[in-house]
Design an enzyme around this catalytic site. Sequence first.
Site, PDB file in Angstrom:
ATOM      1  N   GLY A  87       0.895  -1.258   0.074  1.00 33.95           N
ATOM      2  CA  GLY A  87       0.108   0.099   0.038  1.00 33.95           C
ATOM      3  C   GLY A  87       0.836   1.406   0.040  1.00 33.95           C
ATOM      4  N   ARG A 151       1.394  -5.634  -5.070  1.00 28.75           N
ATOM      5  CA  ARG A 151       1.292  -6.613  -3.861  1.00 28.75           C
ATOM      6  C   ARG A 151       1.821  -8.128  -4.360  1.00 28.75           C
ATOM      7  NH1 ARG A 151      -0.585  -4.192   0.483  1.00 28.75           N
ATOM      8  NH2 ARG A 151      -2.069  -2.717   0.476  1.00 28.75           N
ATOM      9  N   ASP A 182       4.800  -7.716   5.097  1.00 26.74           N
ATOM     10  CA  ASP A 182       4.678  -8.807   4.321  1.00 26.74           C
ATOM     11  C   ASP A 182       5.980  -8.631   3.330  1.00 26.74           C
ATOM     12  OD1 ASP A 182       2.735 -10.521   5.677  1.00 26.74           O
ATOM     13  OD2 ASP A 182       1.194  -9.164   4.541  1.00 26.74           O
ATOM     14  N   LYS A 208       8.140   0.656   5.548  1.00 24.07           N
ATOM     15  CA  LYS A 208       6.800   1.428   5.100  1.00 24.07           C
ATOM     16  C   LYS A 208       5.563   1.005   5.540  1.00 24.07           C
ATOM     17  CE  LYS A 208       4.433  -0.139   2.335  1.00 24.07           C
ATOM     18  NZ  LYS A 208       3.529  -0.896   1.485  1.00 24.07           N
ATOM     19  N   THR A 209       4.599   1.654   5.682  1.00 24.15           N
ATOM     20  CA  THR A 209       3.207   1.321   6.014  1.00 24.15           C
ATOM     21  C   THR A 209       2.485   2.370   7.204  1.00 24.15           C
ATOM     22  OG1 THR A 209       1.604  -0.058   6.622  1.00 24.15           O
ATOM     23  CG2 THR A 209       3.551  -0.497   7.863  1.00 24.15           C
ATOM     24  N   ILE A 210       1.523   2.829   6.402  1.00 23.37           N
ATOM     25  CA  ILE A 210       0.680   4.000   7.363  1.00 23.37           C
ATOM     26  C   ILE A 210       0.024   3.260   8.353  1.00 23.37           C
ATOM     27  CG2 ILE A 210       0.136   5.325   5.292  1.00 23.37           C
ATOM     28  CD1 ILE A 210      -2.804   3.873   5.728  1.00 23.37           C
ATOM     29  N   ASP A 211       0.152   1.798   8.444  1.00 27.10           N
ATOM     30  CA  ASP A 211      -0.781   1.041   9.612  1.00 27.10           C
ATOM     31  C   ASP A 211       0.261   1.164  10.866  1.00 27.10           C
ATOM     32  OD1 ASP A 211      -2.297   0.329   7.642  1.00 27.10           O
ATOM     33  OD2 ASP A 211      -1.634  -1.655   7.426  1.00 27.10           O
ATOM     34  N   LYS A 248     -26.859  16.653  15.568  1.00 32.36           N
ATOM     35  CA  LYS A 248     -27.989  15.676  15.214  1.00 32.36           C
ATOM     36  C   LYS A 248     -27.638  14.310  14.569  1.00 32.36           C
ATOM     37  CE  LYS A 248     -28.444  18.230  10.672  1.00 32.36           C
ATOM     38  NZ  LYS A 248     -29.376  18.537   9.495  1.00 32.36           N
ATOM     39  N   GLY A 257      -5.530   0.585   8.609  1.00 33.22           N
ATOM     40  CA  GLY A 257      -4.845   0.073   9.604  1.00 33.22           C
ATOM     41  C   GLY A 257      -4.336  -1.232   9.745  1.00 33.22           C
ATOM     42  N   TYR A 431      -7.918   5.798   1.831  1.00 31.59           N
ATOM     43  CA  TYR A 431      -7.133   5.944   0.786  1.00 31.59           C
ATOM     44  C   TYR A 431      -6.750   7.398   0.780  1.00 31.59           C
ATOM     45  CZ  TYR A 431      -8.238   1.342  -0.441  1.00 31.59           C
ATOM     46  OH  TYR A 431      -8.300  -0.376  -0.461  1.00 31.59           O
ATOM     47  N   GLU A 432      -7.619   8.363   1.448  1.00 29.67           N
ATOM     48  CA  GLU A 432      -7.534   9.538   1.501  1.00 29.67           C
ATOM     49  C   GLU A 432      -6.288  10.078   2.262  1.00 29.67           C
ATOM     50  OE1 GLU A 432      -9.804   7.936   2.798  1.00 29.67           O
ATOM     51  OE2 GLU A 432     -12.021   8.807   2.102  1.00 29.67           O
TER      52      GLU A 432
HETATM   53  P1  FBP Z   1       0.561  -2.006   3.574  1.00 33.72           P
HETATM   54  O1  FBP Z   1       0.602  -2.933   4.649  1.00 33.72           O
HETATM   55  O2  FBP Z   1       1.017  -2.683   2.353  1.00 33.72           O
HETATM   56  O3  FBP Z   1       1.529  -0.931   3.833  1.00 33.72           O
HETATM   57  O4  FBP Z   1      -0.867  -1.473   3.257  1.00 33.72           O
HETATM   58  C1  FBP Z   1      -1.408  -0.707   4.030  1.00 33.72           C
HETATM   59  C2  FBP Z   1      -2.856  -0.475   3.768  1.00 33.72           C
HETATM   60  O5  FBP Z   1      -3.176   0.708   3.582  1.00 33.72           O
HETATM   61  C3  FBP Z   1      -3.949  -1.321   4.900  1.00 33.72           C
HETATM   62  O6  FBP Z   1      -4.096  -0.053   5.734  1.00 33.72           O
HETATM   63  C4  FBP Z   1      -5.130  -1.447   4.183  1.00 33.72           C
HETATM   64  O7  FBP Z   1      -5.966  -2.428   4.730  1.00 33.72           O
HETATM   65  C5  FBP Z   1      -4.611  -1.988   2.850  1.00 33.72           C
HETATM   66  O8  FBP Z   1      -3.248  -1.282   2.684  1.00 33.72           O
HETATM   67  C6  FBP Z   1      -5.528  -1.651   1.697  1.00 33.72           C
HETATM   68  O9  FBP Z   1      -4.985  -2.347   0.744  1.00 33.72           O
HETATM   69  P2  FBP Z   1      -5.298  -2.226  -1.110  1.00 33.72           P
HETATM   70  O10 FBP Z   1      -4.235  -0.867  -1.160  1.00 33.72           O
HETATM   71  O11 FBP Z   1      -4.673  -3.489  -1.739  1.00 33.72           O
HETATM   72  O12 FBP Z   1      -6.745  -1.895  -0.993  1.00 33.72           O
END
Ligand code: FBP
Length: 561
Positions: A87, A151, A182, A208-211, A248, A257, A431-432
């Site tokens: 991602g 991926r 991974d 790397k990963t935003i998670d 409301k 994540g 994705y934002e």
């Molecule tokens: P990575 O673990 O490859 O960094 O991806 C993170 C992520 O953004 C997760 O938060 C999310 O569940 C997943 O990718 C979504 O995957 P895709 O981009 O294949 O829709």
Amino acid sequence: MSVKKCACSPLQEHRAKFQPVLPNILKKGPAFVKPKLGKPTKSVADQATVKKIFPNTYGLPAVTFVKGNNAALCKKAVRVGVVLSGGQAPGGHNVIGGLLDGLKKANSKNKLFGFLGGPSGIVDNKLVEITPALMQAYRNTGGFDLIQSGRTKIETDEQLTAAKNNLIKNKLDALVVVGGDDSNTNACVIAEYLKQQHVDISVIGVPKTIDGDLKNEHIEASFGFDTATKIYAELVGNIERDMNSARKYWHFVRLMGRSASHITLEVGLKTHPNAVLVGEEVLAKKMTLKQVVKNLVDLIVKRAKAGKNYGIVLVPEGLIEFIPEMKELIGALNDALADHEAALAKLATPAQKKEFILAKLPKKLADLMRSLPDGIARQLMLDRDPHGNVQVSLIETEKLLVEMIKTELAALKKAGKYTGKFATITHFFGYEGRCGVPSTFDANYTYALGYNAAVLALNKCSGYLSSVRKLTRKAQDWEVGGVPLTMMMNIERRKGKEKPVIKKALVELKGEPFKYLAKNRTIWAEQDQFVFPGPIQFFGPAEVTDITTYTLMLEQGKKLK
Ligand code: FBP
């Protein structure tokens, strides 16, 4: 590839001029640092099995770069490949920029090549030379569009052979894999394979990963987490303000994540919503889906009694995997989908596939699956990603919760125990945040990670992850080195088989970030103490522009203001 003439926004034009701050130790260049080796390492678990699978890359010492004369290293020109895997995460381009600058500083004849479209680019031999001119338009920008991502997992004999042949054909000395847990596991598989084949090409990972789930004592944070959580926190803060103005709606916000709830926790710490669900807590307390729903119903009823028919709940996208009965169902589905892949492919409709799979599950789990809304049941059956993970970003847990809460509230209303209104809006923020303009922290961090990866490559450190530490200090005081990839591994079940993988760092319930939430959440639930963080700032006072995540600050013993 032609050099990009960008249609730049004013911000991008100014940001292009930003020169990331390198840690002092790297400033003079690769010729002036030497690796200091630590003690041999072992994997975090399953040592014997991991060692057997990685005989050549297991047990390497951790590396720290210290001052020293290493000029000989820079004499021979080298060729390095880089691939972005998985991602997107803000800062990927700066990793490539740092890598390129580190290589060129060592020897202007060094060359960098980017494999296109993720790891499949290595197998299919699709690559481009990244020249300083090509790099220029991408410095300090978000996204992975310079060479894109993918991926693909390189695991079959054919894929490994093709990858090896292409690395040799391109006369590469090293490959840098920028990825999450991974992808870096896959980097280690390639490093091991090349060593077994006596091919002298180093493989180096970049975290790397935003998670935020690729971390340990040597890797304090994965890049992109800072920027992504700042973007989500801005959006959540904006919703809180809208909600506090209109009073409301109940907003249910699912945040990306994957399994770990780090993003949700960080955004919660930044914005003080009325409820922050943490998957790891749900698992530790063995809470059922009904209990999770009941807690939220109690909160909604309580706030309604105080005249507050509005609120905001943060839901980690991986919540579903932590609810014990759902975890069991997902595990059984993973195995059933892997075992019957061919038979399932022949069935035409989702309804037929669902019935087929239901028949393969133990009765208890089939009943649970039948009790779920059809949409959610189908989402649980969607294809796993190439690494065997459930695609939680496609499962609308926030809608499941809202439906179940509505049913409970209707029953309470009928019994005269609830008179409030429950109008809901659901959101999914993922994705934002993944390709935003990197924050100053991420711009500096990724540049240092890339530059340090060049130093690791030049020092022939294969099977290592680039490590930049002491991240709550100023960037010039960060420490750099490499962590053996096998050190982070354990054995997990993937696609119905036991596999070595880098262990995901989940939210620690004894850790300071969670403890901070636990201490404050009752107040945030009932009294409205929303915080509106606003957008990421790139210009202005350092305490605004350079601030890092609350998670990192709390983990490193700093106080939140
Ligand atoms: P990575 O673990 O490859 O960094 O991806 C993170 C992520 O953004 C997760 O938060 C999310 O569940 C997943 O990718 C979504 O995957 P895709 O981009 O294949 O829709």
